[in-house]
Each structure stands twice: as C-alpha cells, then as structure tokens.
Design a protein around this motif. Structure first.
Motif, PDB file in Angstrom:
ATOM      1  N   ASN A  83       0.802  -1.158   0.125  1.00 13.37           N
ATOM      2  CA  ASN A  83       0.001  -0.215  -0.020  1.00 13.37           C
ATOM      3  C   ASN A  83       0.997   1.196   0.001  1.00 13.37           C
ATOM      4  O   ASN A  83       1.119   1.955   1.015  1.00 13.37           O
ATOM      5  N   LEU A  84       1.517   1.432  -1.128  1.00 13.99           N
ATOM      6  CA  LEU A  84       2.463   2.548  -1.200  1.00 13.99           C
ATOM      7  C   LEU A  84       1.634   4.121  -1.336  1.00 13.99           C
ATOM      8  O   LEU A  84       0.755   4.091  -1.967  1.00 13.99           O
ATOM      9  N   ALA A  85       2.445   4.826  -0.849  1.00 12.70           N
ATOM     10  CA  ALA A  85       1.983   6.200  -0.915  1.00 12.70           C
ATOM     11  C   ALA A  85       2.236   6.746  -2.423  1.00 12.70           C
ATOM     12  O   ALA A  85       3.297   6.515  -3.119  1.00 12.70           O
ATOM     13  N   LEU A  86       1.097   7.584  -2.808  1.00 13.37           N
ATOM     14  CA  LEU A  86       1.140   8.242  -4.172  1.00 13.37           C
ATOM     15  C   LEU A  86       1.319   9.547  -3.939  1.00 13.37           C
ATOM     16  O   LEU A  86       1.499  10.104  -3.062  1.00 13.37           O
ATOM     17  N   LYS A  87       1.846  10.115  -5.318  1.00 12.88           N
ATOM     18  CA  LYS A  87       2.358  11.501  -5.265  1.00 12.88           C
ATOM     19  C   LYS A  87       1.382  12.179  -6.284  1.00 12.88           C
ATOM     20  O   LYS A  87       1.066  11.409  -7.237  1.00 12.88           O
ATOM     21  N   PRO A  88       0.969  13.385  -6.271  1.00 16.01           N
ATOM     22  CA  PRO A  88       0.454  14.261  -7.410  1.00 16.01           C
ATOM     23  C   PRO A  88       1.208  14.084  -8.526  1.00 16.01           C
ATOM     24  O   PRO A  88       2.400  14.104  -8.668  1.00 16.01           O
ATOM     25  N   GLY A  89       0.389  13.516  -9.580  1.00 12.76           N
ATOM     26  CA  GLY A  89       1.033  13.280 -11.056  1.00 12.76           C
ATOM     27  C   GLY A  89       1.375  11.733 -11.210  1.00 12.76           C
ATOM     28  O   GLY A  89       1.762  11.616 -12.628  1.00 12.76           O
ATOM     29  N   ASP A  90       1.209  11.040 -10.359  1.00 15.03           N
ATOM     30  CA  ASP A  90       1.590   9.607 -10.362  1.00 15.03           C
ATOM     31  C   ASP A  90       0.668   8.812 -11.513  1.00 15.03           C
ATOM     32  O   ASP A  90      -0.580   9.518 -11.473  1.00 15.03           O
ATOM     33  N   VAL A  91       0.665   7.915 -12.040  1.00 11.99           N
ATOM     34  CA  VAL A  91       0.000   7.304 -13.011  1.00 11.99           C
ATOM     35  C   VAL A  91       0.116   5.642 -12.366  1.00 11.99           C
ATOM     36  O   VAL A  91       1.214   5.141 -12.390  1.00 11.99           O
ATOM     37  N   LEU A  92      -0.933   5.077 -12.046  1.00 15.64           N
ATOM     38  CA  LEU A  92      -1.011   3.905 -11.657  1.00 15.64           C
ATOM     39  C   LEU A  92      -1.411   2.908 -12.747  1.00 15.64           C
ATOM     40  O   LEU A  92      -2.778   3.086 -13.310  1.00 15.64           O
TER      41      LEU A  92
END
Length: 119
Positions: free
Chosen positions: A103-112
């Motif tokens: 459950n990794l932290a996301l950052k603005p602009g990331d694409v999963l």
C-alpha cells in the motif's frame, strides 16, 4: 478555497449580515493534483489527489480491479527530476491478501498502471 470564501463573504456582507461561505473544490484545475489509474480497473479515470493518498485509496476510488487484471504486475509511473520511474506494486497481494507493505504512498501526477493478465 479559503481565500475565495473570505472574499465572497466580504462582498456579500454589503447585502447580508454575517454571511458564511464554504467553497468546495470538486474538480482540481491542475493535472498534477491528480493521480491517474489506467488499465484493468472497473472505471479508469483521474482521481483527485489528497494528502496521504495510497495505492489502495486509488484502487477503491475507481471501483477495484477487473477479472482480467494482472494486479501483481501493476506499477506506478512517476516523474522524478524529468526522468520516468517505474515502481512495481503487487495489487493482488494488497487487495486479496491484505499485504499492507504494497500500500504505497502516491504523489500528485502519478499514474497507476494495471496490466491485463496473460492467459
């Protein structure tokens, strides 16, 4: 939003005694304040980023994985210093087994990116 609410209250105070205004942002204007979730998810879309957002938050926001998802081959595509970086994520382990290490932290602009499984 807070400053805008304050400015509107000031203008309304000419007509209304002690106005109270709330401003709610429903769609951020910047692409970089979003996380995009694409591939084999129920509703691929850009999700508004919020502080502390994780992979599980994003997957739940798009309705989960499809039956054809290869969740353990998913990845986060992140721009770091102008270079594209791939971060592997084992979504099936997270969603089905509760492996919270995924459950990794996301950052603005990331694409999963959730690829389709190979049959």
């Amino acid at each position: 939003p807070t400053q805008l609410a304050h400015d509107i209250e000031l203008k309304l105070s000419e007509y209304i005694r002690s106005p109270h205004v709330n401003v709610i942002v429903t769609k951020p204007a910047s692409l970089f304040s979003q996380v995009k979730v694409i591939g084999q998810v129920k509703t691929p879309e850009a999700v508004a980023y919020h502080a502390g957002m994780t992979v599980l938050d994003a997957v739940l926001a798009v309705g989960g994985l499809t039956e054809y998802a290869a969740g353990n081959r998913a990845r986060i595509v992140r721009m770091v210093g102008g270079t594209e970086q791939d971060i592997p994520v084992r979504l099936e382990a997270l969603v089905n087994s509760g492996d919270m290490s995924q459950n990794l932290a996301l950052k603005p602009g990331d694409v999963l990116v959730v690829p389709e499984s190979r049959f």
